[in-house]
Design a protein around this motif. Structure first.
Motif, PDB file in Angstrom:
ATOM      1  N   LEU A   2       0.893  -1.071   0.108  1.00 42.79           N
ATOM      2  CA  LEU A   2       0.091   0.134   0.116  1.00 42.79           C
ATOM      3  C   LEU A   2       0.982   1.028  -0.082  1.00 42.79           C
ATOM      4  O   LEU A   2       0.759   2.203  -0.733  1.00 42.79           O
ATOM      5  CB  LEU A   2      -0.921   0.027   1.063  1.00 42.79           C
ATOM      6  N   ALA A   3       2.000   1.167   0.849  1.00 40.66           N
ATOM      7  CA  ALA A   3       2.944   2.413   0.790  1.00 40.66           C
ATOM      8  C   ALA A   3       3.523   2.703  -0.550  1.00 40.66           C
ATOM      9  O   ALA A   3       3.553   3.638  -1.034  1.00 40.66           O
ATOM     10  CB  ALA A   3       3.717   2.350   1.864  1.00 40.66           C
ATOM     11  N   TYR A   4       3.742   1.515  -1.401  1.00 40.66           N
ATOM     12  CA  TYR A   4       4.495   1.449  -2.602  1.00 40.66           C
ATOM     13  C   TYR A   4       3.705   2.219  -3.663  1.00 40.66           C
ATOM     14  O   TYR A   4       3.995   3.129  -4.136  1.00 40.66           O
ATOM     15  CB  TYR A   4       4.854   0.278  -3.174  1.00 40.66           C
ATOM     16  N   TRP A   5       2.321   1.741  -3.531  1.00 38.17           N
ATOM     17  CA  TRP A   5       1.543   2.460  -4.576  1.00 38.17           C
ATOM     18  C   TRP A   5       0.873   3.710  -4.311  1.00 38.17           C
ATOM     19  O   TRP A   5       1.063   4.565  -5.310  1.00 38.17           O
ATOM     20  CB  TRP A   5       0.020   1.296  -4.644  1.00 38.17           C
ATOM     21  N   ILE A   6       0.736   3.972  -3.035  1.00 36.13           N
ATOM     22  CA  ILE A   6       0.566   5.686  -2.681  1.00 36.13           C
ATOM     23  C   ILE A   6       1.801   6.491  -3.007  1.00 36.13           C
ATOM     24  O   ILE A   6       1.575   7.695  -3.562  1.00 36.13           O
ATOM     25  CB  ILE A   6       0.099   5.661  -1.189  1.00 36.13           C
ATOM     26  N   ASN A   7       3.016   5.932  -2.735  1.00 36.28           N
ATOM     27  CA  ASN A   7       4.056   6.908  -2.695  1.00 36.28           C
ATOM     28  C   ASN A   7       4.216   7.008  -4.521  1.00 36.28           C
ATOM     29  O   ASN A   7       4.545   7.997  -4.883  1.00 36.28           O
ATOM     30  CB  ASN A   7       5.312   6.296  -2.442  1.00 36.28           C
ATOM     31  N   LEU A   8       4.021   5.664  -5.229  1.00 38.69           N
ATOM     32  CA  LEU A   8       4.235   6.029  -6.468  1.00 38.69           C
ATOM     33  C   LEU A   8       3.352   6.920  -7.147  1.00 38.69           C
ATOM     34  O   LEU A   8       3.602   7.803  -8.323  1.00 38.69           O
ATOM     35  CB  LEU A   8       4.277   4.534  -7.354  1.00 38.69           C
ATOM     36  N   VAL A  12     -10.421   4.127   4.246  1.00 41.66           N
ATOM     37  CA  VAL A  12      -9.503   5.027   4.665  1.00 41.66           C
ATOM     38  C   VAL A  12      -8.330   5.342   3.977  1.00 41.66           C
ATOM     39  O   VAL A  12      -7.647   6.294   3.774  1.00 41.66           O
ATOM     40  CB  VAL A  12      -9.016   4.615   5.924  1.00 41.66           C
ATOM     41  N   VAL A  13      -8.138   4.409   2.818  1.00 45.47           N
ATOM     42  CA  VAL A  13      -6.976   4.434   1.899  1.00 45.47           C
ATOM     43  C   VAL A  13      -7.282   5.499   0.832  1.00 45.47           C
ATOM     44  O   VAL A  13      -5.988   5.912   0.327  1.00 45.47           O
ATOM     45  CB  VAL A  13      -7.064   3.119   1.073  1.00 45.47           C
ATOM     46  N   ILE A  14      -8.601   6.179   0.774  1.00 45.97           N
ATOM     47  CA  ILE A  14      -8.802   7.272  -0.544  1.00 45.97           C
ATOM     48  C   ILE A  14      -7.758   8.365   0.210  1.00 45.97           C
ATOM     49  O   ILE A  14      -7.304   9.399  -0.688  1.00 45.97           O
ATOM     50  CB  ILE A  14     -10.158   7.454  -0.367  1.00 45.97           C
ATOM     51  N   TYR A  15      -7.557   8.521   1.479  1.00 45.17           N
ATOM     52  CA  TYR A  15      -6.942   9.822   1.737  1.00 45.17           C
ATOM     53  C   TYR A  15      -5.352   9.831   1.717  1.00 45.17           C
ATOM     54  O   TYR A  15      -4.576  10.779   1.960  1.00 45.17           O
ATOM     55  CB  TYR A  15      -7.115   9.885   3.553  1.00 45.17           C
ATOM     56  N   GLY A  16      -4.914   8.885   1.131  1.00 44.41           N
ATOM     57  CA  GLY A  16      -3.615   8.456   0.962  1.00 44.41           C
ATOM     58  C   GLY A  16      -2.941   9.164  -0.494  1.00 44.41           C
ATOM     59  O   GLY A  16      -1.912   9.768  -0.696  1.00 44.41           O
ATOM     60  N   PHE A  17      -4.038   9.488  -1.400  1.00 43.53           N
ATOM     61  CA  PHE A  17      -3.846   9.663  -2.708  1.00 43.53           C
ATOM     62  C   PHE A  17      -4.173  11.367  -3.040  1.00 43.53           C
ATOM     63  O   PHE A  17      -5.126  11.697  -2.658  1.00 43.53           O
ATOM     64  CB  PHE A  17      -4.644   8.876  -3.748  1.00 43.53           C
ATOM     65  N   TRP A  18      -3.203  12.015  -3.177  1.00 48.96           N
ATOM     66  CA  TRP A  18      -3.017  13.311  -3.605  1.00 48.96           C
ATOM     67  C   TRP A  18      -3.196  13.505  -4.952  1.00 48.96           C
ATOM     68  O   TRP A  18      -2.605  13.004  -5.735  1.00 48.96           O
ATOM     69  CB  TRP A  18      -1.695  13.910  -3.125  1.00 48.96           C
ATOM     70  N   ARG A  19      -4.474  14.395  -5.352  1.00 44.22           N
ATOM     71  CA  ARG A  19      -4.711  14.854  -6.571  1.00 44.22           C
ATOM     72  C   ARG A  19      -4.143  16.261  -6.897  1.00 44.22           C
ATOM     73  O   ARG A  19      -4.605  16.522  -8.249  1.00 44.22           O
ATOM     74  CB  ARG A  19      -6.215  14.695  -6.534  1.00 44.22           C
ATOM     75  N   GLY A  20      -3.419  16.706  -6.295  1.00 42.76           N
ATOM     76  CA  GLY A  20      -2.871  18.078  -6.709  1.00 42.76           C
ATOM     77  C   GLY A  20      -3.970  19.239  -6.347  1.00 42.76           C
ATOM     78  O   GLY A  20      -3.637  20.494  -6.967  1.00 42.76           O
ATOM     79  N   GLU A  21      -5.167  19.048  -5.779  1.00 45.18           N
ATOM     80  CA  GLU A  21      -6.183  19.842  -5.717  1.00 45.18           C
ATOM     81  C   GLU A  21      -6.488  20.303  -4.331  1.00 45.18           C
ATOM     82  O   GLU A  21      -6.456  19.586  -3.446  1.00 45.18           O
ATOM     83  CB  GLU A  21      -7.631  19.545  -6.504  1.00 45.18           C
TER      84      GLU A  21
END
Length: 376
Positions: free
Chosen positions: A138-144, A203-212
């Motif tokens: 999960l950390a890998y996919w969020i960071n990538l 809760v995983v949705i809060y790891g992904f940054w969309r730039g907005e």
């Protein structure tokens, strides 16, 4: 990222400062579920770890926190001095979340983002990502995902809204410029076709940054197997208890558009499931809002870029004053104004006595009993 240390002085200064139409989208073949089935987590995870210390350093140096939400919309700022043109952020949500200092990044730093994204892609050729622990994966996919978003927005900056960015004619979120194990992926593929597909806790949705501005915050540290649960919890609390996450409008509960997008994966009975999810992370103020307002209308959105300059280069500048001493470093007037607002907000937080932070280091989330702290 050898050039990031040059941002240390600026980051330290800003963290505690007191201040005086694109081309037509290229066609892409539909993404089949079977093609991405290879990324399903293994039933027999190993113990390998990935080191994200380089990205951790980057986040500490280029991300600025605007602090917890006061649930007060920011007023429209005054125009820049000497002009009627409005530079900088005007969003009522501009004092929430985190900001990235894109306007201060030089070409070498931006190039290092691309280099690091490719390094993460190549990591999957060295380490069997699917056989890592679930938290490590999960950390890998969020960071990538987040590295790729920072990279592309930095390349395109100045830009008002990240959704206007195109990569080879394809909107950024849909563009398959990321390659893992020979498979081309878009940021949306990573979120929906890999993580949302195989992790059942929203809760995983809060790891992904969309730039907005209107989306979850970019954290000031890299994700890893040990902190992923803590950072996701922090991101959830920050978002849910902010105006960009939930509001009361005439007795109706308004929630972020983000939840509508995630509904097929996490909120099948939308109103019931979203309200239960919000309740899980609600503070006292938000809990009272949930009790008072009915429904759950996914209408809150803010697409402006989550930077500190509003996605536009301002031609006028102002010196920074730190501890009553004027420095030689100059920043745009709009940035100075935003950071003054930020300082005023922090003073209000102190006045209200909201200066403490509680961190749960052993969070039990739904998952494998042998690894109770994993995000399932």
């Amino acid at each position: 990222m050898p050039h990031l240390p040059r941002l240390l002085a600026l980051a330290a200064l800003l963290s505690g400062t007191a201040l005086a139409g694109g081309a037509p989208a290229a066609a892409q073949s539909p993404r089949g579920e079977a093609e991405l089935a290879t990324f399903a987590p293994s039933d027999t995870p190993g113990n390998d770890r990935i080191d994200y210390s380089i990205w951790d350093e980057a986040m500490k140096n280029i991300v600025i926190s605007m602090g917890p939400s006061l649930r007060e919309g920011a007023p429209r700022p005054d125009p820049s001095f000497g002009t009627r043109r409005q530079y900088g952020h005007v969003s009522r949500y501009r004092l929430e979340g985190t900001r990235v200092m894109f306007s201060f990044l030089d070409a070498d730093v931006i190039a290092s983002f691309t280099e690091y994204r490719k390094d993460l892609e190549n990591t999957a050729n060295i380490v069997d990502i699917q056989s890592l622990s679930r938290n490590e994966q999960l950390a890998y996919w969020i960071n990538l995902h987040n590295v790729a978003m920072v990279e592309q927005i930095a390349n395109a900056w100045p830009v008002r809204q990240p959704r206007d960015i195109k990569v080879d004619g394809v909107p950024l979120d849909e563009a398959r410029f990321i390659t893992v194990e020979g498979i081309k992926l878009s940021p949306r593929d990573i979120r929906e076709k890999i993580v949302y597909r195989h992790w059942k806790d929203p809760v995983v949705i809060y790891g992904f940054w969309r730039g907005e501005i209107g989306g979850p915050s970019l954290q000031k540290e890299a994700f890893n197997a040990d902190n992923v649960a803590r950072l996701l919890q922090r991101g959830a609390g920050d978002f849910v208890n902010s105006l960009r996450g939930s509001q009361d409008q005439g007795g109706r509960l308004q929630v972020a558009e983000l939840y509508r997008e995630a509904a097929p994966f996490f909120f099948p009975d939308f109103e019931k499931d979203v309200r239960a999810h919000l309740t899980r992370y609600a503070d006292q103020t938000t809990a009272a809002l949930l009790a008072k307002a009915s429904g759950a209308d996914p209408v809150i959105a803010e697409y402006d870029i989550a930077d500190i300059e509003g996605g536009v280069r301002e031609p006028t500048y102002q010196n920074i004053t730190s501890n009553g001493v004027s420095t030689s470093f100059r920043i745009p007037q709009s940035v100075a104004a935003l950071l003054r607002e930020r300082e005023t907000k922090f003073q209000e937080i102190i006045r209200q006595g909201r200066t403490g932070t509680v961190t749960f280091s052993n969070i039990t989330l739904p998952g494998d009993e042998s690894e109770p702290a994993e995000v399932e």
